[in-house]
Scaffold this active site. Sequence first.
Site, PDB file in Angstrom:
ATOM      1  N   LYS A 114      41.935 -27.640  26.142  1.00 39.34           N
ATOM      2  CA  LYS A 114      42.918 -27.128  25.190  1.00 39.34           C
ATOM      3  C   LYS A 114      43.289 -28.183  24.153  1.00 39.34           C
ATOM      4  O   LYS A 114      43.547 -27.865  23.002  1.00 39.34           O
ATOM      5  CB  LYS A 114      44.160 -26.597  25.921  1.00 39.34           C
ATOM      6  CG  LYS A 114      44.929 -25.621  25.053  1.00 39.34           C
ATOM      7  CD  LYS A 114      45.873 -24.720  25.806  1.00 39.34           C
ATOM      8  CE  LYS A 114      46.789 -24.012  24.798  1.00 39.34           C
ATOM      9  NZ  LYS A 114      47.867 -23.265  25.412  1.00 39.34           N
ATOM     10  N   LYS A 195      36.287 -13.670  22.208  1.00 41.51           N
ATOM     11  CA  LYS A 195      37.331 -13.380  23.190  1.00 41.51           C
ATOM     12  C   LYS A 195      38.617 -12.962  22.469  1.00 41.51           C
ATOM     13  O   LYS A 195      39.017 -13.590  21.492  1.00 41.51           O
ATOM     14  CB  LYS A 195      37.585 -14.639  24.018  1.00 41.51           C
ATOM     15  CG  LYS A 195      38.682 -14.508  25.061  1.00 41.51           C
ATOM     16  CD  LYS A 195      38.861 -15.857  25.750  1.00 41.51           C
ATOM     17  CE  LYS A 195      40.236 -16.065  26.338  1.00 41.51           C
ATOM     18  NZ  LYS A 195      40.668 -15.205  27.383  1.00 41.51           N
ATOM     19  N   LYS A 198      45.045 -14.467  20.195  1.00 44.95           N
ATOM     20  CA  LYS A 198      45.846 -14.480  18.970  1.00 44.95           C
ATOM     21  C   LYS A 198      45.372 -15.567  18.000  1.00 44.95           C
ATOM     22  O   LYS A 198      45.526 -15.428  16.796  1.00 44.95           O
ATOM     23  CB  LYS A 198      47.332 -14.638  19.299  1.00 44.95           C
ATOM     24  CG  LYS A 198      47.660 -15.929  19.995  1.00 44.95           C
ATOM     25  CD  LYS A 198      49.145 -16.040  20.245  1.00 44.95           C
ATOM     26  CE  LYS A 198      49.526 -17.434  20.713  1.00 44.95           C
ATOM     27  NZ  LYS A 198      48.735 -17.966  21.837  1.00 44.95           N
TER      28      LYS A 198
END
Length: 331
Positions: A114, A195, A198
């Site tokens: 991440k 995928k 947002k």
Amino acid sequence: MSKKRVLSGIQPSGKLHIGNLVGALQNWVRLQDEYECYYFIADWHALTSQYADTSMLKDYVQDVLVNCLAAGLDPEKATIFAQSRVIEHAELHVLLSMVTPLSWLERVPTFKEKQVEVKDRDLNTYGFLGYPLLQSADILIYRAHYVPVGVDQMPHLEITREIGRRFNNFYGEVFPEPEGLLTQFPKVVGTDGRKMSKTYDNCVFLSDSPKEVEQKIRTMTTDPQRIKRTDKGDPELSPVFHLHKIFSSKAEQDEVSEGCRTAGIGCIDCKKVLIKNLFTILEPIWEKREHYLKKPDELEDIITAGSKKAREAATETMHRVREVIGLESLI
Ligand code: TRP
């Protein structure tokens, strides 16, 4: 025989979409009759990466709650609460941090992944490193047996088990080992074939209007090699077909698949079937969303009552935890 405990959480880091519905919420609803379920809005977890701008936090928390209820979670059956209202999670987090080797946190794959993926925020923080440990506290504090999650969360469950074991070794058996319950649809593709997320701006949100849903599906990418109506297509290359696999009956899947391969139907025909099926699933959700959005007081009551109940369960565990460590009393 008391029911086994289930616990799961969802981050209010954006509006919920149909991927969250089939990946999490529908599973949660299925489990609420059979188990003692605790479901929560992980608002502290959202803060681990969205600490700099919290202007949307309240809206997202409300969106998650409304969608949980609209999807069929029943506050009479499941305990629905907000993480930040059960401050014992933070107490357990700090106590677990004492026995957690740094290297365990540093090697959790989501930590580095991440950090690389997210460019617009600084994730070199203590809170972000501790994300999986906070999750461990969420799970262990309810002494949960089962944790319904997507496969991406399995490393977090693994570290939860390791930390629980380490705590038990030091201080005595307090925590059972939680098991993951994998969801059937961990990944749902978005309107562009990546995928649904947002960050990619490719979501069909549960808060979208029927018009928006229809528009988003109508403009979805399909098999890129099927350019003219007369070209034969390969459904496996079309994100629309991927959604059919989740939302359409087997008979409909066979029909659109055959139609695509033979150029018997056009892409719009195929999309119309998907739109119809999405509407069938979303209509009752839209209706209930409308009901709750008109009643913020009812929402507040539900989360207050749920948080109070969760806090009772968490407090029970914390007495045990303090006692075995030697923090509970002087006599
Ligand atoms: N990390 C989870 C996610 O992003 C959310 C979460 C936080 C969670 N605490 C949890 C899930 C405890 C299960 C159990 O999906």
